[in-house]
Design a protein around this motif. Structure first.
Motif, PDB file in Angstrom:
ATOM      1  N   ILE A 122       2.284   3.261  -6.752  1.00 45.43           N
ATOM      2  CA  ILE A 122       2.548   2.818  -5.385  1.00 45.43           C
ATOM      3  C   ILE A 122       2.275   1.328  -5.217  1.00 45.43           C
ATOM      4  CG2 ILE A 122       2.070   5.091  -4.412  1.00 45.43           C
ATOM      5  CD1 ILE A 122      -0.692   4.055  -3.559  1.00 45.43           C
ATOM      6  N   ASP A 123       2.916   0.736  -4.198  1.00 45.75           N
ATOM      7  CA  ASP A 123       2.661  -0.667  -3.879  1.00 45.75           C
ATOM      8  C   ASP A 123       1.521  -0.764  -2.866  1.00 45.75           C
ATOM      9  OD1 ASP A 123       3.700  -0.009  -1.385  1.00 45.75           O
ATOM     10  OD2 ASP A 123       5.409  -1.363  -1.499  1.00 45.75           O
ATOM     11  N   ASP A 124       1.331  -1.952  -2.273  1.00 46.39           N
ATOM     12  CA  ASP A 124       0.185  -2.157  -1.393  1.00 46.39           C
ATOM     13  C   ASP A 124       0.286  -1.413  -0.072  1.00 46.39           C
ATOM     14  OD1 ASP A 124       2.333  -4.087  -0.923  1.00 46.39           O
ATOM     15  OD2 ASP A 124       1.015  -4.922   0.617  1.00 46.39           O
ATOM     16  N   LEU A 125       1.463  -0.866   0.241  1.00 48.39           N
ATOM     17  CA  LEU A 125       1.621  -0.073   1.467  1.00 48.39           C
ATOM     18  C   LEU A 125       1.794   1.408   1.177  1.00 48.39           C
ATOM     19  CD1 LEU A 125       3.924  -2.329   3.699  1.00 48.39           C
ATOM     20  CD2 LEU A 125       1.453  -1.993   3.843  1.00 48.39           C
ATOM     21  N   GLY A 126       1.682   1.780  -0.091  1.00 51.22           N
ATOM     22  CA  GLY A 126       1.790   3.189  -0.446  1.00 51.22           C
ATOM     23  C   GLY A 126       3.186   3.658  -0.774  1.00 51.22           C
ATOM     24  N   PHE A 127       4.166   2.744  -0.820  1.00 54.04           N
ATOM     25  CA  PHE A 127       5.536   3.114  -1.146  1.00 54.04           C
ATOM     26  C   PHE A 127       5.716   3.180  -2.666  1.00 54.04           C
ATOM     27  CE2 PHE A 127       6.252   1.081   3.085  1.00 54.04           C
ATOM     28  CZ  PHE A 127       6.705   2.224   3.741  1.00 54.04           C
ATOM     29  N   GLU A 128       6.675   3.978  -3.107  1.00 55.31           N
ATOM     30  CA  GLU A 128       6.948   4.142  -4.533  1.00 55.31           C
ATOM     31  C   GLU A 128       8.439   4.329  -4.740  1.00 55.31           C
ATOM     32  OE1 GLU A 128       5.526   8.113  -5.992  1.00 55.31           O
ATOM     33  OE2 GLU A 128       4.915   8.340  -3.909  1.00 55.31           O
ATOM     34  N   VAL A 129       8.842   4.434  -5.994  1.00 54.29           N
ATOM     35  CA  VAL A 129      10.246   4.681  -6.317  1.00 54.29           C
ATOM     36  C   VAL A 129      10.692   5.964  -5.622  1.00 54.29           C
ATOM     37  CG1 VAL A 129      11.830   5.288  -8.183  1.00 54.29           C
ATOM     38  CG2 VAL A 129      10.180   3.428  -8.497  1.00 54.29           C
ATOM     39  N   GLY A 130      11.860   5.906  -5.019  1.00 50.09           N
ATOM     40  CA  GLY A 130      12.378   7.041  -4.261  1.00 50.09           C
ATOM     41  C   GLY A 130      12.131   6.938  -2.768  1.00 50.09           C
ATOM     42  N   ALA A 131      11.300   5.972  -2.347  1.00 47.19           N
ATOM     43  CA  ALA A 131      10.988   5.815  -0.926  1.00 47.19           C
ATOM     44  C   ALA A 131      12.229   5.367  -0.152  1.00 47.19           C
ATOM     45  CB  ALA A 131       9.866   4.801  -0.734  1.00 47.19           C
ATOM     46  N   SER A 132      12.228   5.633   1.130  1.00 49.43           N
ATOM     47  CA  SER A 132      13.324   5.259   2.004  1.00 49.43           C
ATOM     48  C   SER A 132      13.270   3.769   2.334  1.00 49.43           C
ATOM     49  CB  SER A 132      13.252   6.071   3.299  1.00 49.43           C
ATOM     50  OG  SER A 132      14.018   5.483   4.326  1.00 49.43           O
ATOM     51  N   GLY A 133      14.382   3.086   2.137  1.00 49.48           N
ATOM     52  CA  GLY A 133      14.452   1.683   2.509  1.00 49.48           C
ATOM     53  C   GLY A 133      14.258   1.485   4.004  1.00 49.48           C
ATOM     54  N   LYS A 134      14.645   2.468   4.778  1.00 49.22           N
ATOM     55  CA  LYS A 134      14.460   2.383   6.228  1.00 49.22           C
ATOM     56  C   LYS A 134      12.977   2.362   6.584  1.00 49.22           C
ATOM     57  CE  LYS A 134      15.916   4.548  10.559  1.00 49.22           C
ATOM     58  NZ  LYS A 134      16.713   5.653  11.167  1.00 49.22           N
ATOM     59  N   ASP A 135      12.182   3.208   5.893  1.00 51.87           N
ATOM     60  CA  ASP A 135      10.736   3.225   6.150  1.00 51.87           C
ATOM     61  C   ASP A 135      10.091   1.910   5.744  1.00 51.87           C
ATOM     62  OD1 ASP A 135      10.988   5.793   7.087  1.00 51.87           O
ATOM     63  OD2 ASP A 135      10.329   6.748   5.213  1.00 51.87           O
ATOM     64  N   ILE A 136      10.523   1.362   4.613  1.00 55.56           N
ATOM     65  CA  ILE A 136       9.962   0.095   4.130  1.00 55.56           C
ATOM     66  C   ILE A 136      10.296  -1.044   5.097  1.00 55.56           C
ATOM     67  CG2 ILE A 136      10.145  -1.651   2.317  1.00 55.56           C
ATOM     68  CD1 ILE A 136      10.489   0.687   0.336  1.00 55.56           C
ATOM     69  N   ALA A 137      11.546  -1.103   5.533  1.00 63.06           N
ATOM     70  CA  ALA A 137      11.950  -2.162   6.455  1.00 63.06           C
ATOM     71  C   ALA A 137      11.185  -2.070   7.773  1.00 63.06           C
ATOM     72  CB  ALA A 137      13.454  -2.080   6.711  1.00 63.06           C
ATOM     73  N   ALA A 138      10.853  -0.847   8.187  1.00 70.58           N
ATOM     74  CA  ALA A 138      10.096  -0.669   9.428  1.00 70.58           C
ATOM     75  C   ALA A 138       8.660  -1.150   9.280  1.00 70.58           C
ATOM     76  CB  ALA A 138      10.118   0.802   9.842  1.00 70.58           C
ATOM     77  N   GLU A 139       8.097  -1.016   8.071  1.00 69.62           N
ATOM     78  CA  GLU A 139       6.699  -1.404   7.829  1.00 69.62           C
ATOM     79  C   GLU A 139       6.551  -2.900   7.579  1.00 69.62           C
ATOM     80  OE1 GLU A 139       3.651   0.080   7.609  1.00 69.62           O
ATOM     81  OE2 GLU A 139       4.399   1.941   8.450  1.00 69.62           O
ATOM     82  N   ARG A 140       7.537  -3.510   6.946  1.00 67.78           N
ATOM     83  CA  ARG A 140       7.438  -4.925   6.582  1.00 67.78           C
ATOM     84  C   ARG A 140       8.358  -5.741   7.478  1.00 67.78           C
ATOM     85  NH1 ARG A 140       4.401  -5.588   2.177  1.00 67.78           N
ATOM     86  NH2 ARG A 140       4.370  -4.069   0.495  1.00 67.78           N
TER      87      ARG A 140
END
Length: 206
Positions: A122-140
């Motif tokens: 996982i990265d520093d926000l807990g995301f990993e391969v397979g994660a939703s780009g929509k969720d990542i964009a919402a967090e960052r």
């Protein structure tokens, strides 16, 4: 009769019977830290479950910890030194900047950061391969820019022009533009519409 007084007290002005006094020590200079250490909580995976590569007893691994463990094996562009010899990392093998499992699957590449290709890291926000780009964009929060690489694109999220993003995310979609880059709403919507096929945790370069 005149007697010349040659005593230590008279000649040197010192009483030989006086107790010896240690000189006063100079005060220690006040040291100020260059930065204030603020503990940061370890990130947690967004999805529960045990799937860590290399260490079956771990639920997941943290990219920054893996990089810290394997930084000696990092390959830098233009480096003219030989990498360390191959070694074990849990049940995996690290050699020439690459971490692979027992079946030869590429887990991660070590360079100025760590590029992760499998789930379970996982990265520093807990995301990993397979994660939703929509969720990542919402967090960052920040501007998204995606660069095309044949059949995939690498998307960065920046808060400002000088910001070094903590991570970049690869999506399995081609980006076709005149200059090979998407920016603005097009980039954000492209990231949001795809899942992550790899990510790079940015660290530093020597």
């Amino acid at each position: 009769m005149f007697v010349l007084d040659t005593s230590v007290r008279t000649v040197w002005g010192v009483d030989p019977n006086a107790p010896l006094l240690e000189p006063e020590p100079e005060p220690e200079p006040e040291l100020k830290p260059e930065y204030e250490h603020v503990p940061i909580a370890a990130p947690r995976a967004r999805v529960p479950g045990r799937r860590a590569p290399c260490f079956p007893h771990r639920d997941v691994l943290v990219a920054s910890e893996v990089f810290r463990d394997l930084v000696a094996y990092a390959l830098y562009m233009g480096a003219d030194t030989d990498p360390p010899p191959k070694r074990r990392y849990g049940t995996c093998t690290v050699e020439a900047g690459k971490l692979t499992d027992a079946r030869g699957t590429l887990i991660a590449e070590i360079h100025c950061g760590l590029t992760v290709h499998v789930r379970g890291v996982i990265d520093d926000l807990g995301f990993e391969v397979g994660a939703s780009g929509k969720d990542i964009a919402a967090e960052r929060a920040g501007d998204v820019i995606c660069f095309g690489y044949e059949s995939s694109a690498e998307c960065y999220i920046r808060r400002d022009e000088s910001d070094e993003p903590p991570a970049s995310y690869r999506i399995a979609v081609a980006v076709t533009t005149d200059d090979g880059a998407l920016t603005g709403k097009s980039a954000r919507s492209t990231l949001e519409a795809n899942n992550i096929s790899a990510f790079t945790a940015r660290m530093y370069c020597h």
